[in-house]
Write a protein that holds these residues in place. Structure first.
Motif, PDB file in Angstrom:
ATOM      1  N   UNK A 115      27.012  24.902  44.254  1.00 59.88           N
ATOM      2  CA  UNK A 115      27.863  25.794  44.495  1.00 59.88           C
ATOM      3  C   UNK A 115      29.370  25.830  43.882  1.00 59.88           C
ATOM      4  N   UNK A 116      29.909  24.591  43.723  1.00 57.98           N
ATOM      5  CA  UNK A 116      31.004  24.217  43.028  1.00 57.98           C
ATOM      6  C   UNK A 116      30.724  24.167  41.558  1.00 57.98           C
ATOM      7  N   UNK A 117      29.629  23.646  41.224  1.00 53.94           N
ATOM      8  CA  UNK A 117      29.383  23.594  39.665  1.00 53.94           C
ATOM      9  C   UNK A 117      29.435  24.990  38.953  1.00 53.94           C
ATOM     10  N   UNK A 118      28.488  25.934  40.032  1.00 57.38           N
ATOM     11  CA  UNK A 118      28.096  27.264  39.476  1.00 57.38           C
ATOM     12  C   UNK A 118      29.642  28.152  39.532  1.00 57.38           C
TER      13      UNK A 118
ATOM     14  N   UNK B 165      20.470  36.247  35.168  1.00 58.39           N
ATOM     15  CA  UNK B 165      21.033  34.833  35.611  1.00 58.39           C
ATOM     16  C   UNK B 165      21.767  34.831  36.915  1.00 58.39           C
ATOM     17  N   UNK B 166      22.514  35.993  37.128  1.00 60.73           N
ATOM     18  CA  UNK B 166      23.129  35.813  38.428  1.00 60.73           C
ATOM     19  C   UNK B 166      22.382  35.899  39.620  1.00 60.73           C
ATOM     20  N   UNK B 167      21.280  36.799  39.528  1.00 54.02           N
ATOM     21  CA  UNK B 167      20.161  36.911  40.398  1.00 54.02           C
ATOM     22  C   UNK B 167      19.533  35.503  40.795  1.00 54.02           C
ATOM     23  N   UNK B 168      19.094  34.991  39.706  1.00 51.38           N
ATOM     24  CA  UNK B 168      18.384  33.497  39.627  1.00 51.38           C
ATOM     25  C   UNK B 168      19.264  32.570  40.361  1.00 51.38           C
ATOM     26  N   UNK B 169      20.497  32.630  40.239  1.00 49.55           N
ATOM     27  CA  UNK B 169      21.647  31.873  40.666  1.00 49.55           C
ATOM     28  C   UNK B 169      21.780  31.824  42.160  1.00 49.55           C
TER      29      UNK B 169
END
Length: 149
Positions: A89-92, A110-114
């Motif tokens: 979470x922090x890395x993202x 990308x956002x959906x996958x994250x």
């Protein structure tokens, strides 16, 4: 009448010089326009290279964590995989503001996958090897593709 005549001659000379300057400038204007286009292209290339470098710096740590976690999942070490993803979470949160403006129309995928990765490995979640692997590869693929451009 001599002063008027001198004024007329000066006016005519100035007009002639202006006409010559304008006609001579058309070639200069074209050269300046071409130079401006070249500078613009150089700036776009530099911006693209800078963007690609920033993208690499943002994406690489995320991919490193995802690939490490995927290895843990494949080895059957779900506890290690879940523990490793505790920092995702922090890395993202650090990487996504850099990635989003650079990737343009690829962002929703990308956002959906994250978000799937985040929900799969959320605190208290108990992911199975199958859904953990699916979530991880779903983000690894698009992020890896960004680096191969």
């Amino acid at each position: 009448m001599r002063p008027i005549s001198a004024i007329r001659r000066s006016t005519i000379a100035a007009a002639a010089l202006a006409a010559l300057a304008i006609t001579g400038c058309s070639g200069t204007q074209e050269a300046a326009r071409e130079a401006g286009d070249q500078v613009g292209e150089a700036a776009k290339t530099a911006a693209s290279a800078t963007g690609q470098a920033a993208l690499g710096q943002a994406v690489t740590p995320v991919l490193d964590l995802l690939n490490k976690t995927e290895g843990e999942v494949k080895a059957g070490n779900m506890a290690s995989a879940i523990a490793a993803m505790g920092g995702f979470q922090a890395l993202w949160n650090t990487a996504s503001p850099v990635i989003r403006p650079i990737v343009g129309d690829k962002w929703p995928l990308i956002n959906t996958a994250a978000n799937l990765v985040l929900s799969t490995f959320a605190k208290g979640a108990t992911p199975t090897p199958a859904n953990a692997s699916s979530a991880l590869t779903g983000l690894i693929g698009p992020l890896s593709a960004l680096l191969t451009k």
